[in-house]
Scaffold this active site. Structure first.
Site, PDB file in Angstrom:
ATOM      1  N   ASP A 149      28.183  27.275  -7.155  1.00  9.56           N
ATOM      2  CA  ASP A 149      26.683  27.222  -6.785  1.00  9.56           C
ATOM      3  C   ASP A 149      26.510  26.481  -5.695  1.00  9.56           C
ATOM      4  O   ASP A 149      27.158  25.246  -5.610  1.00  9.56           O
ATOM      5  CB  ASP A 149      25.625  27.456  -7.702  1.00  9.56           C
ATOM      6  N   ARG A 200      16.029  36.754 -10.970  1.00  8.16           N
ATOM      7  CA  ARG A 200      14.877  35.593 -11.104  1.00  8.16           C
ATOM      8  C   ARG A 200      13.632  36.319 -11.569  1.00  8.16           C
ATOM      9  O   ARG A 200      13.045  36.987 -10.875  1.00  8.16           O
ATOM     10  CB  ARG A 200      14.938  34.859  -9.781  1.00  8.16           C
ATOM     11  N   ASP A 225       0.824  -1.121   0.088  1.00  8.91           N
ATOM     12  CA  ASP A 225      -0.251   0.027  -0.108  1.00  8.91           C
ATOM     13  C   ASP A 225       0.764   1.236  -0.028  1.00  8.91           C
ATOM     14  O   ASP A 225       0.387   2.452  -0.030  1.00  8.91           O
ATOM     15  CB  ASP A 225      -1.110  -0.035   1.447  1.00  8.91           C
ATOM     16  N   HIS A 235      20.842  26.361   2.313  1.00 11.31           N
ATOM     17  CA  HIS A 235      20.486  27.426   1.484  1.00 11.31           C
ATOM     18  C   HIS A 235      20.510  28.786   1.924  1.00 11.31           C
ATOM     19  O   HIS A 235      20.840  29.855   1.766  1.00 11.31           O
ATOM     20  CB  HIS A 235      19.259  27.235   0.643  1.00 11.31           C
ATOM     21  N   LYS A 284      22.075  38.347 -11.319  1.00 14.29           N
ATOM     22  CA  LYS A 284      21.072  37.572 -11.746  1.00 14.29           C
ATOM     23  C   LYS A 284      19.901  37.905 -11.292  1.00 14.29           C
ATOM     24  O   LYS A 284      19.768  38.424 -10.175  1.00 14.29           O
ATOM     25  CB  LYS A 284      21.166  35.908 -11.148  1.00 14.29           C
TER      26      LYS A 284
HETATM   27  C1  R5P Z   1      19.767  30.120  -5.654  1.00 13.27           C
HETATM   28  O1  R5P Z   1      19.604  31.129  -4.884  1.00 13.27           O
HETATM   29  C2  R5P Z   1      20.443  29.061  -5.599  1.00 13.27           C
HETATM   30  O2  R5P Z   1      21.918  29.459  -4.913  1.00 13.27           O
HETATM   31  C3  R5P Z   1      20.698  28.493  -7.027  1.00 13.27           C
HETATM   32  O3  R5P Z   1      21.341  29.454  -7.760  1.00 13.27           O
HETATM   33  C4  R5P Z   1      19.366  28.024  -7.469  1.00 13.27           C
HETATM   34  O4  R5P Z   1      18.688  27.279  -6.462  1.00 13.27           O
HETATM   35  C5  R5P Z   1      19.290  27.499  -8.803  1.00 13.27           C
HETATM   36  O5  R5P Z   1      18.189  27.027  -9.210  1.00 13.27           O
HETATM   37  P1  R5P Z   1      18.071  26.721 -10.898  1.00 13.27           P
HETATM   38  O6  R5P Z   1      19.200  25.523 -11.034  1.00 13.27           O
HETATM   39  O7  R5P Z   1      16.769  26.126 -11.104  1.00 13.27           O
HETATM   40  O8  R5P Z   1      18.522  28.107 -11.611  1.00 13.27           O
END
Ligand code: R5P
Length: 298
Positions: free
Chosen positions: A224, A189, A33, A125, A187
């Site tokens: 990153d 978003r 299940d 993060h 950058k």
């Molecule tokens: C954002 O603040 C993080 O450091 C990464 O740059 C982000 O999570 C990356 O996301 P994606 O690969 O979707 O652009």
């Protein structure tokens, strides 16, 4: 004693090897299940360390982590140290829109309520997530391990590039270790999987002040914390190639890599995509085992 959850078995085995500790076998399965079954095999020590990332499938891995912690306490462990190399839900550390669940706080509360005595993770993060815990926490940086990898890979000074200002401290940390230059891109978003990136002078004086010379003919390494859809990195790779980088390699701590991110990053012109093994992926070539062992030794 080290106990690896099913999401971090290889890493747990290597940590146990580093520490010359016992690795406990855990049996996990799913009932027809969909419910999970978990059994810890053998006697357990008074002090145990559980290692389990909670990436995809997040809910299953999280539930298994909670089962592990609570079960170990129930079986007599006095202290359970919990290593979650990648903590799922950590990106929702606040209510961005009315009514949203603050998932990171809920997950932290659950881990603690299950009986964790200590929480250890890598490059969380947002550092404020650790404030949701009332137990001791450690946020290990994987930059030393990544710098070591880069150092072995090339025989000239690289340029370390952060794909956005938030990642600049990572680039600075690696550049400090390798004694090389670093810079960052700008950058914005526009949505969960859409970002716009520009190259700016490292002093950030204006978007027109293109820092071309720092990129031209350099072996660039982008760093990153997370690569998810790859949107951020694809833009960064394209820009660095456009401004004359000799090669562009991509590094991250947590390889979430969804929606064909790896292929899109290579298609943009990247030489390689490498990450730690906080999550299991083709890119997971930098082991966190030594870093975890060093913290557990303390
Ligand atoms: C954002 O603040 C993080 O450091 C990464 O740059 C982000 O999570 C990356 O996301 P994606 O690969 O979707 O652009």
């Amino acid at each position: 004693m080290i106990i690896g959850g099913s999401a971090s078995q290889d890493l747990a085995a290597h940590v146990a090897e580093e520490l010359n500790d016992d690795l406990c076998y855990v049996e996990t399965k799913k009932f027809p299940d969909g419910e999970r079954y978990l059994r810890v095999d053998g006697n357990i020590d008074e002090e145990v360390t559980v290692i389990q990332s909670t990436g995809y499938p997040q809910d299953e891995n999280l539930m298994e982590l909670l089962f592990l912690i609570a079960n170990l306490k129930d079986l007599g462990a006095k202290k359970v140290r919990v290593v979650v190399p990648y903590m799922g839900y950590a990106r929702q550390e606040k209510r961005f829109h009315d009514g949203e669940a603050v998932s990171a706080k809920i997950v932290a509360n659950l881990i603690q309520a299950a009986g964790a005595d200590e929480f250890i993770t890598f490059n969380i993060h947002e550092k404020c997530v650790l404030d949701f815990f009332d137990i001791p926490t450690t946020n290990i940086s994987a930059m030393g391990a990544i710098a070591e990898y880069i150092d072995k890979k090339i025989d000239e000074k690289p340029l370390i590039v952060a794909p956005d200002k938030g990642a600049y401290p990572f680039a600075q940390e690696i550049a400090g270790i390798l004694e090389c230059e670093c810079t960052y891109l700008s950058k914005v978003r526009l949505g969960p999987d859409k970002v716009e990136t520009r190259i700016v002078d490292v002093e950030g004086s204006s978007d027109e002040t293109v820092n071309v010379d720092s990129v031209k003919d350099k072996k660039a390494f982008i760093i990153d914390d997370i690569i998810a859809t790859g949107g951020t990195i694809v833009n960064a790779v394209k820009i660095l190639k456009e401004y004359g980088a000799k090669s562009v390699d991509v590094c991250c701590v947590h390889p979430i890599l969804v929606n064909g991110a790896t292929m899109r990053i290579y298609s943009a012109g990247a030489n390689s995509v490498i990450s730690t093994n906080s999550l299991s992926a083709d890119s997971s070539r930098v082991s966190l085992a030594k870093s975890i062992a060093n913290v557990l030794r303390d």
